[in-house]
Design an enzyme around this catalytic site. Structure first.
Site: not given
Length: 765
Positions: A9, A82, A84, A86, A287, A289, A332
């Site tokens: 991403e 990632d 998850d 999303e 990361y 976020r 993450h």
DNA sequence: CAGTGAGCGAGCTTCCGCTTGACTT
């Protein structure tokens, strides 16, 4: 050689991973989501089972076509977004949009950017998890339906361009409700009694400060205690020692980083995120976020090495922290330094500060508990039944406190109790120096800061690390809330003091309620929030997100079908939308304050075309008058007296050089009008009370500044070189143009100016 | 930049989450 394309991403992540994988692997980034619902229309076929219509966003067309051609050339495409909801959706959208063949596509995931984790992921590929993708689709469709059906209700019933949504409307509601709690709060006072004692009759050794274990409602009761203490013999009635330990906090997530950067560094949310992004892109931190407090094995090992080296083996304690946050997806690691041994970095001032905070928190999380000895001494006398308590903390082993102390939200955090107690024994006499009874008021509920609102949202499981800061920006931009400072008010309190056998009393003044960088609702925000609570209580319910998240989880597990979940929600919701459109405007837009004694006319406050206003006279009165409400004034709380005061403006202050000076408040704050021009008088001057001399000073300063404004002009071409707020610039007609740094504006000739205008014109496009 | 507090009604506004730059003030 076999060609492999890995898609992640984030471009910074791509760079790092490429180094780990070496030749044969090319790592590219999708820059987040590549497809979404149309920006203009609903993009959902409601009759056709809520089927979404996805489009490649304009700013992603270039990325998509690049990835397409790379994918065509590759022998294997690894979708490494990632792990998850999303991320899974991004993987699926990539597969769909790039037309990837199942045979040459693999889905891989890793939670940490370390070589082992990535090689391990490559060894264990899987397929795209369609249940998880459909859970994301349900989330996306639900948010679009809520946002795009509720917002138009507000346009019709309240004002155009307003917005409502599953996340932002709850954030707004929290602020509105907290404000009401603050407004309706009535402070109660109590008398707190403190004594200063000395174990030595000559009163030369260390003084011990102790607080009575009871507080009193009235001054009379407090005085009664002080009177009984006159001439009393005090002694130590107990000494208690307790061992306590303190444990470090988990390393940062986005939310805790925002909170600590706000409290310790005074950073706004946007400032924190921008600075963290810079650190991440420079490779200094992982990361930024994330909702996870997890650290990689590598990081744990590096922390142990660093701590042992810097502070000794006894300071190291390896820990993993469980994530408590509701709905955390933990794709993450926690936010930590990339290299734990890197205590300081070379970067900008803000970056250095934030990095240091991140380093300390991550290192401290891997350090030993602090061990604290608490001593509590009770001092009593026969003449009163209450006792005075003195407490002292002594740090026996500092452990993690050597590196990091977490701050508190509470403004009136306890003063340092790190008093050093001398060696004392039971029954020893204590000699009173003074005893003071002070009237203390209870604290009003605290208004939210940006960071404390994020904390609250996270607790409710509302919003994600990537949206906390943007959500608060949105409700500010809509004019629902404002981040503001407000001056405190003065109040009086009583103090009684017993010293040398006599009691004296006095009335003192303190300032309370000063607010800095707090979130306040605006009238329009209160109106919108009340309207939503009244008509759409299930959506703005604090538990709504948690409830729908449960359904999304079941979709992800394959136990529910995504569009059935949506259908079940949509039917009653849409009916309520239709019904609300039929009812009249929200009723709480207007409040009647009473009658103006001077004119005998009624006074109202309401929201007008240009915002909140006060009105004298009924709407059919041809002589009715209007004034905008001032800063910090709300329709809900303004008094008749305050509203009438608004009509004192504009006011004539006097004359200067035979010209009249008028003071008033305009769209950009208070100003004075003189000789056809307007001069802002700033926050420090009140247009109602500003005197003639101050006005003259301001006018003189303004005239001087105006004279210095014009550096050069070319009247024939209509070009001026002026001094502005951000330094010198070129003005042609209505357009302004930058002068690059290093160019002397005074030396600029017509040719040079024209060149800069041409350059500026191009960059505008 | 510094008014206004009406109402003929065109065409527009808006959500949440995932990512960075490219912009002006």
């Amino acid at each position: 050689m076999e060609e492999n394309l890995v898609i992640v991403e984030s471009p910074a992540k791509a760079k790092t991973i490429e180094k780990f994988l070496g030749s044969g692997y090319s790592v590219k980034s999708s820059f987040g989501h590549i497809r979404d619902l149309s920006k203009k229309s609903l993009g959902i076929d409601i009759e056709g089972g809520f089927l979404p219509d996805y489009l490649v966003s304009d700013d992603k067309k270039k990325v998509v076509s690049e990835l397409k051609s790379l994918a065509k050339k590759a022998d294997m495409v690894w979708l490494a977004s990632d792990e998850d909801r999303e991320g899974e959706a991004i993987a699926w959208h990539l597969k769909e949009t790039l037309n990837l063949d199942d045979k040459k596509t693999k889905r891989i995931v890793f939670h940490e950017i370390t070589k082992t984790a990535i090689l391990n992921a490559i060894e264990n590929p899987r397929n795209v998890d369609m249940n998880l993708v459909m859970a994301q689709q349900a989330r996306r469709v639900l948010d679009r339906l809520v946002g795009f059906e509720l917002s138009p209700v507000l346009w019709r019933k309240v004002k155009p361009k307003l917005s409502a949504g599953r996340v932002q409307s709850v954030a707004l509601r929290l602020i509105v409700e907290r404000e009401r709690e603050v407004q309706s709060f009535v402070a109660k006072s109590q008398y707190k009694i403190e004594g200063i004692f000395n174990p030595d009759e000559a009163k030369t050794s260390v003084k011990i400060s102790a607080e009575l274990n009871e507080k009193f409602e009235t001054e009379k009761q407090a005085r009664g205690i002080l009177e009984k203490c006159i001439g009393a013999n005090f002694k130590i009635v107990s000494i208690e020692e307790k061992e306590a330990k303190r444990t470090p906090q988990a390393p940062f997530t986005t939310s805790t980083l925002q909170q600590e950067a706000s409290r310790k560094l005074g950073f706004s949310l946007n400032q924190t995120m921008r600075t963290a992004q810079n650190l991440y892109e420079s490779g200094f931190i992982t990361y930024m976020r994330t909702d996870s407090t997890n650290l990689s094995k590598l990081a744990l090992w590096a922390a142990r090495q660093t701590i042992t080296e810097l502070y000794g083996k006894e300071y190291s304690k390896t820990r993993q922290y469980a994530t408590k946050t509701k709905g955390a997806q933990e794709a993450h690691e926690a936010i930590r330094p990339t290299y734990m041994s890197n205590m300081e970095i070379e970067a900008g001032t803000q970056e250095k500060k934030l990095y240091s905070l991140i380093w300390k928190r991550a290192i401290a999380s891997q350090m030993a508990d602090a061990s604290i000895q608490k001593t509590e001494i009770s001092i009593g006398t026969d003449s009163i039944k209450q006792i005075f308590l003195a407490t002292a903390d002594r740090i026996k082993f500092d452990g993690f406190l050597k590196v990091y102390i977490e701050s508190k939200d509470d403004e009136s955090a306890d003063e340092d109790t790190n008093m050093l107690l001398p060696a004392l024994k039971l029954d020893w006499p204590m000699y009173m120096v003074t005893i003071k009874a002070t009237e203390k008021f209870s604290q009003k509920p605290a208004r939210y800061t940006e960071a404390s609102l994020v904390k609250k949202l996270e607790e409710l499981g509302i919003g994600r690390p990537s949206t906390y800061a943007p959500t608060i920006s949105t409700i500010s931009q809509r004019g629902y809330i404002i981040k503001d400072n407000r001056p405190g008010q003065e109040r009086q309190f009583r103090e009684l003091k017993l010293e040398k056998g006599t009691i004296t009393s006095k009335t003192l003044t303190e300032t309370w309620g000063t607010e800095k960088n707090k979130l306040f609702p605006e009238d329009i925000g209160i109106l919108v929030s009340d309207f939503l609570v009244e008509n759409f209580d299930s959506i703005v319910d604090y538990g709504f997100t948690a409830k729908v998240e449960e359904s999304f989880d079941k979709i992800a597990e394959g136990k529910l079908v995504w569009n059935e979940v949506i259908a079940q929600f949509y039917k009653p919701f849409h009916e309520k939308v239709e019904e609300t459109l039929l009812i009249s405007r929200p009723t709480n837009a207007e409040r009647s304050l009473g009658v103006d004694q001077k004119t005998g006319k009624s006074v109202f406050v309401r929201i007008g075309r240009f915002g909140p206003l006060a009105q004298i006279g009924e709407s059919d009165d041809p002589d009715k008058k209007f004034m905008s409400l001032g800063k910090g004034q709300l329709i809900e709380t303004i008094t008749l007296e305050e509203a009438l005061k608004l009509f004192d403006l504009p006011r004539s202050v006097g004359t200067y050089n035979d010209k009249e000076i008028i003071a008033a408040v305009g769209r950009f704050g208070p100003y004075i009008k003189y000789n056809g021009g307007f001069i802002s008088i700033g926050k420090d001057n009140d247009p109602r009370t500003i005197d003639l001399d101050t006005c003259k000073m301001l006018i003189d300063a303004h005239v001087k500044k105006e004279a210095e404004r014009l550096i050069k002009e070319f009247p024939k071409e209509g070009i001026e070189i002026l001094n502005g707020r951000f330094g010198a610039y070129i003005k042609k007609g209505k357009n302004n143009f930058k002068i690059p740094r290093g160019t002397d504006p005074k030396a600029l000739d017509l040719e040079g100016a024209l060149k800069l205008i041409e350059k500026g014109g191009k960059s505008k496009k």
